[in-house]
Design an enzyme around this catalytic site. Structure first.
Site, short mmCIF file in Angstrom:
data_model
loop_
_atom_site.label_atom_id
_atom_site.label_comp_id
_atom_site.label_asym_id
_atom_site.label_seq_id
_atom_site.Cartn_x
_atom_site.Cartn_y
_atom_site.Cartn_z
CD GLU A 172 -3.06 -1.07 2.20
OE1 GLU A 172 -2.96 -0.27 3.13
OE2 GLU A 172 -4.03 -1.84 2.06
CD GLU A 291 -3.82 -5.95 3.12
OE1 GLU A 291 -4.66 -5.26 3.72
OE2 GLU A 291 -2.60 -5.73 3.14
O1 AHR Z 1 -4.93 -6.04 7.05
C1 AHR Z 1 -4.79 -4.92 7.88
C2 AHR Z 1 -4.11 -3.75 7.18
O2 AHR Z 1 -4.94 -3.28 6.17
C3 AHR Z 1 -2.81 -4.06 6.48
O3 AHR Z 1 -1.72 -3.98 7.31
C4 AHR Z 1 -2.75 -2.99 5.43
O4 AHR Z 1 -2.06 -3.41 4.29
C5 AHR Z 1 -4.20 -2.64 5.17
O5 AHR Z 1 -4.41 -1.28 5.22
#
Ligand code: AHR
Length: 497
Positions: A172, A291
């Site tokens: 990110e 994610e």
């Molecule tokens: O999964 C939790 C967090 O969410 C991770 O660390 C990040 O990549 C995202 O913002």
């Protein structure tokens, strides 16, 4: 209400990459310490890995696990987490405001992967660090011997290389919350150089470029196009991240969120193919949705700053969350031709399908079940079904089909599976199933999750929200009828007689 689903073996979307059912362990909260790793726990093995947790992970059949972050990775010095444990330094962990003890690091993770029957998907730090440390880590993990970092691994007690195939180039990196966030050009250049060096160390690895942190970032779109343009030749996938919530307690809208997911995936495919066209390239970039989940119940919960492994992001999921997870998985499968990797974020305790008590037991959250069923039965090819369904309007979406569904065809085992959600809060659905070209198939299972209050949760010793069996629908020629309960997730499996 009545709905119809028509399937045919010829209507293939693409073959389902098993890595679609990946997950994620970050050094965050109690994911590692008190989650997968807890020396001294009555159920821990000699290496400190909780066997009860491994058993649950095996039930989910997770082929890859992304590690060590997440936001954590952007400040991580991997060297802190290798070598004699008593010599490893505790570190201030700035992403989540805690102290990282470094008792568990790269080698422990690799050993754990072996025991949990999964494969590592490693992320490198492109925040506070860069290409040099990234290539050193690939050398440490994958090079046989006779080099500084491979010999270091051997000196640490691990003679054989770990052969990690999949590598994320940071995390990110457009998020202002990220340590050393970057512009798209800065990131594209760093990621390109890192990937180049990493692949020079080991030409067999695959790399994942960070897409924008979410489609709601101002950077979304331009970020992908710019970073891809720079790094195209050295990367294989681009990442997508998305979480949904129901803060407004509007079930109808919440259940339609995967329409947004579908659009998001389509947009990223378009950007990838735009860059491909611009470059007149033959190479196709695929998607790593590394994610995704429902995340909101735990936001803002207090914890002690600089403590180690406090309770962080410990969402306890309810029944409607499980339905949304099912809908999200259906959408991912609908893009099986381009989404080759996906990671449910995360795996244990931190916004996770598995929840433990440190020093105590573990239970399956509501969201565990749709993931398990689809990981187990969505095999072979994803099929594009023709769906006819009544629709509804809600706050954020119009024309939401009450029926959300996907089908898969496992040619090798002569098996067809339908995964279906009835989004109606109050009406049963009579589902007409047309199995074109699957004559001679009969129903072998009809499982569902239904009949619960949307806010019902599971807890220790009470996994009340679960799947149950239903009478099998009779197949007449190529037709069958199944009754789907209001607010239900359904798995219908058919096999050649
Ligand atoms: O999964 C939790 C967090 O969410 C991770 O660390 C990040 O990549 C995202 O913002």
């Amino acid at each position: 209400m009545k709905a119809k689903i028509t399937l045919a073996a010829e209507m293939k979307i693409g073959s389902i990459d098993r890595r679609m059912f990946g997950s994620f362990i970050e050094h965050l909260g109690r994911a590692v310490y008190g989650g997968i790793y807890e020396p001294g726990h009555p159920l821990a093995d000699e290496e400190g890995f909780r066997k009860d947790v491994i058993e649950l992970i095996n039930e989910l059949d997770v082929p890859i696990v992304r590690y060590p972050g997440g936001n954590f990775v952007s400040g991580y010095n991997w060297e802190d987490g290798v070598g004699p444990v008593d010599q490893r330094p505790p570190r201030l962990e700035l992403a989540w405001g805690v102290t990282e003890p470094n008792k568990f690091g790269t080698n422990e993770f690799m050993r754990w992967c072996q025991k949990a029957k999964t494969s590592p998907m490693m992320a490198v730090n492109l925040g506070t660090r860069g290409p040099d440390e990234a290539r050193a880590l690939v050398e440490y993990c994958n090079h046989k011997n006779n080099s500084k970092y491979s010999d270091m691994r051997i000196a640490h007690g691990y003679k054989d290389p770990w052969n990690v195939k999949l590598w994320c180039l940071g995390n990110e990196m457009d998020g202002p919350w990220q340590m050393c966030a970057k512009t798209a050009t800065e990131y594209g250049r760093t990621a390109n150089e890192a990937a180049k060096l990493m692949k020079w160390v080991d030409g067999s690895i695959e790399t994942v470029l960070c897409g924008s942190s979410s489609r709601y970032m101002n950077t979304f779109g331009d970020w992908e196009a710019t970073a891809l343009d720079i790094a195209y030749d050295n990367i294989d996938y681009i990442s997508l991240h998305q979480y949904y919530d129901n803060h407004s307690r509007d079930t109808k809208t919440f259940l339609a969120k995967n329409l947004d997911l579908d659009d998001f995936i389509y947009s990223v495919i378009c950007v990838c193919d735009f860059v491909k066209a611009k470059k007149r390239s033959k190479k196709q970039i695929n998607l790593s949705f590394d994610e995704w989940n429902v995340w909101y119940h735990s936001n803002g919960a207090p914890f002690e700053r600089w403590s180690t492994a406090p309770d962080q992001l410990e969402d306890i999921y309810n029944f409607e969350d499980a339905l949304v997870v099912a809908c999200m998985l259906i959408t991912l499968l609908r893009h099986a031709d381009r989404v080759k990797i996906a990671c449910l974020a995360q795996l244990v305790n931190v916004i996770a399908p598995i929840f433990t008590k440190t020093g105590g037991g573990a239970f399956r959250q509501t969201t565990f079940y749709p993931f398990r069923e689809m990981s187990k039965y969505a095999r072979g090819d994803a099929l594009r079904p023709i769906i006819t369904s009544p629709k509804y309007d809600c706050k954020d979406y119009t024309d939401v089909p009450y029926l959300e569904a996907i089908a898969t065809y496992d040619e090798e085992n002569d098996e067809v599976a339908i995964f279906a959600v009835n989004r109606s809060t109050d009406e049963k659905m009579e589902l007409d199933i047309s199995l074109l070209g699957f004559e001679g198939y009969r129903a072998v299972e009809f499982e569902s999750m239904d009949g619960y209050d949307v806010y019902k949760e599971n807890t220790f010793g009470d996994e009340g929200v679960t799947m149950h069996q239903n009478p099998l629908p009779k197949v007449d020629g190529s037709s069958a009828v199944a009754e789907l309960q209001p607010l239900s997730f359904n798995v219908l499996r058919f096999k050649k007689a």
